[in-house]
Scaffold this active site. Structure first.
Site, PDB file in Angstrom:
ATOM      1  N   ASN A  97      41.940  34.251  47.318  1.00  0.00           N
ATOM      2  CA  ASN A  97      42.070  35.857  47.696  1.00  0.00           C
ATOM      3  C   ASN A  97      42.516  35.930  48.974  1.00  0.00           C
ATOM      4  OD1 ASN A  97      41.661  38.819  46.874  1.00  0.00           O
ATOM      5  ND2 ASN A  97      40.027  38.582  48.546  1.00  0.00           N
ATOM      6  N   ASP A 137      34.478  38.688  49.134  1.00  0.00           N
ATOM      7  CA  ASP A 137      35.164  38.255  50.538  1.00  0.00           C
ATOM      8  C   ASP A 137      34.056  37.326  51.415  1.00  0.00           C
ATOM      9  OD1 ASP A 137      36.210  41.602  51.027  1.00  0.00           O
ATOM     10  OD2 ASP A 137      37.210  40.003  49.890  1.00  0.00           O
ATOM     11  N   HIS A 187      42.632  38.830  51.832  1.00  0.00           N
ATOM     12  CA  HIS A 187      42.072  39.955  52.443  1.00  0.00           C
ATOM     13  C   HIS A 187      42.751  40.391  53.728  1.00  0.00           C
ATOM     14  CE1 HIS A 187      38.873  42.869  52.817  1.00  0.00           C
ATOM     15  NE2 HIS A 187      38.773  42.632  54.201  1.00  0.00           N
ATOM     16  N   ASP A 216      33.759  33.267  45.553  1.00  0.00           N
ATOM     17  CA  ASP A 216      32.447  32.879  45.128  1.00  0.00           C
ATOM     18  C   ASP A 216      32.014  34.125  44.386  1.00  0.00           C
ATOM     19  OD1 ASP A 216      30.823  32.659  48.370  1.00  0.00           O
ATOM     20  OD2 ASP A 216      31.740  34.288  47.233  1.00  0.00           O
ATOM     21  N   GLU A 217      30.564  34.004  44.415  1.00  0.00           N
ATOM     22  CA  GLU A 217      30.074  35.284  43.674  1.00  0.00           C
ATOM     23  C   GLU A 217      29.915  36.355  44.446  1.00  0.00           C
ATOM     24  OE1 GLU A 217      28.936  31.660  41.223  1.00  0.00           O
ATOM     25  OE2 GLU A 217      29.219  32.017  43.403  1.00  0.00           O
ATOM     26  N   GLY A 218      30.113  36.188  45.578  1.00  0.00           N
ATOM     27  CA  GLY A 218      29.915  37.380  46.610  1.00  0.00           C
ATOM     28  C   GLY A 218      31.260  38.076  46.650  1.00  0.00           C
ATOM     29  N   ARG A 276      31.663  46.942  30.641  1.00  0.00           N
ATOM     30  CA  ARG A 276      32.142  46.158  31.725  1.00  0.00           C
ATOM     31  C   ARG A 276      32.024  44.738  31.321  1.00  0.00           C
ATOM     32  NH1 ARG A 276      35.323  45.558  36.015  1.00  0.00           N
ATOM     33  NH2 ARG A 276      35.204  47.862  36.049  1.00  0.00           N
ATOM     34  N   ASN A 322      52.452  40.849  47.599  1.00  0.00           N
ATOM     35  CA  ASN A 322      52.136  39.562  47.987  1.00  0.00           C
ATOM     36  C   ASN A 322      52.287  38.762  46.697  1.00  0.00           C
ATOM     37  OD1 ASN A 322      50.210  39.258  50.505  1.00  0.00           O
ATOM     38  ND2 ASN A 322      49.472  41.301  49.675  1.00  0.00           N
TER      39      ASN A 322
HETATM   40  C1  GRF Z   1      47.134  45.330  50.111  1.00  0.00           C
HETATM   41  O1  GRF Z   1      46.265  46.305  50.760  1.00  0.00           O
HETATM   42  C2  GRF Z   1      46.778  44.150  50.602  1.00  0.00           C
HETATM   43  O2  GRF Z   1      46.431  44.291  52.041  1.00  0.00           O
HETATM   44  C3  GRF Z   1      45.607  43.612  49.784  1.00  0.00           C
HETATM   45  O3  GRF Z   1      45.789  44.211  48.601  1.00  0.00           O
HETATM   46  C4  GRF Z   1      46.582  45.593  48.823  1.00  0.00           C
HETATM   47  C5  GRF Z   1      47.917  45.584  47.974  1.00  0.00           C
HETATM   48  O4  GRF Z   1      48.757  44.548  47.964  1.00  0.00           O
HETATM   49  N1  GRF Z   1      45.800  42.212  49.610  1.00  0.00           N
HETATM   50  P1  GRF Z   1      50.069  44.025  47.087  1.00  0.00           P
HETATM   51  O5  GRF Z   1      51.287  44.949  47.822  1.00  0.00           O
HETATM   52  O6  GRF Z   1      49.549  44.733  45.661  1.00  0.00           O
HETATM   53  O7  GRF Z   1      50.222  42.704  47.337  1.00  0.00           O
END
Ligand code: GRF
Length: 197
Positions: A107, A150, A109, A146-148, A65, A13
């Site tokens: 993000n 997805d 997803h 947000d805080e959740g 953490r 990505n």
């Molecule tokens: C993939 O499963 C993608 O669907 C999700 O994160 C994972 C790694 O993606 N968004 P990438 O190749 O590191 O971008």
């Protein structure tokens, strides 16, 4: 618009964003840095090959953490982004970072939210769940963080048909190629050129 891209794995990505800036699909945008929680993430090499500052902020380098969360936020703030893009970033964004970058973290997803999302739904697990349920259509979603998990406002989605012969691996590849790598650059370009969606 200056963006920081957060990654954990292969970085396909991230590569789609780099390529989209290079070919003009995304305008008025510069990747000012890439941050990974995983020192071995191939995404870091993709960034370096593209001449982009790439750093690792690893939980292993912090006593707990809370300290990691503070370190992550400081690393992002040091790059001074207008927008933070989570591209395969497998870290829960700490509340203080969500607050600092309210409506400025997005993000990608790999499902049509609200299906197959939330805690435990990432990577191949998302596609395994879709195949297990027997849905005929899946896809990808770009949303604000947000805080959740997805749960933020949906920005863009793209559907992908599931083939009878699909495995989780073949489905993941097609969702990436036909959906993720298309709508993430589109969403960034939209935000860069029209303000908040
Ligand atoms: C993939 O499963 C993608 O669907 C999700 O994160 C994972 C790694 O993606 N968004 P990438 O190749 O590191 O971008």
């Amino acid at each position: 618009m200056n963006i920081v891209v957060c990654v954990s794995g292969g970085g396909t990505n991230l590569q789609a964003i780099i390529d989209a800036i290079g070919n003009g699909t995304i305008t008025n945008t510069e990747i000012v840095g890439v941050i990974s929680n995983n020192i071995n993430a191939y995404a870091l090499k993709r960034a370096e090959d593209a001449g982009i500052k790439a750093i690792c902020v690893s939980p292993a380098d912090y006593p707990d953490r809370e300290a990691f969360n503070d370190g992550l936020l400081e690393a992002v703030k040091d790059m001074n982004p207008d927008l933070v893009v989570l591209a395969g970033f497998l870290v829960k964004i700490p509340p203080q970072m969500v607050a600092e970058y309210r409506d400025r973290i997005i993000n990608i997803h790999p499902s049509l939210i609200p299906s197959f999302c939330g805690v435990g739904y990432y990577g191949l697990k998302v596609h395994e769940a879709a195949l297990e349920r027997g849905v005929k259509v899946t896809g990808a979603t770009v949303h604000y963080v947000d805080e959740g998990t997805d749960t933020g406002k949906i920005i863009m989605q793209k559907a992908v048909y599931i083939e009878p012969t699909d495995t989780a691996e073949t489905l993941q590849k097609r969702v990436m190629e036909q959906a993720e790598w298309i709508i993430l650059p589109q969403a960034i370009n939209m935000i860069a050129n029209k303000g908040k969606v």
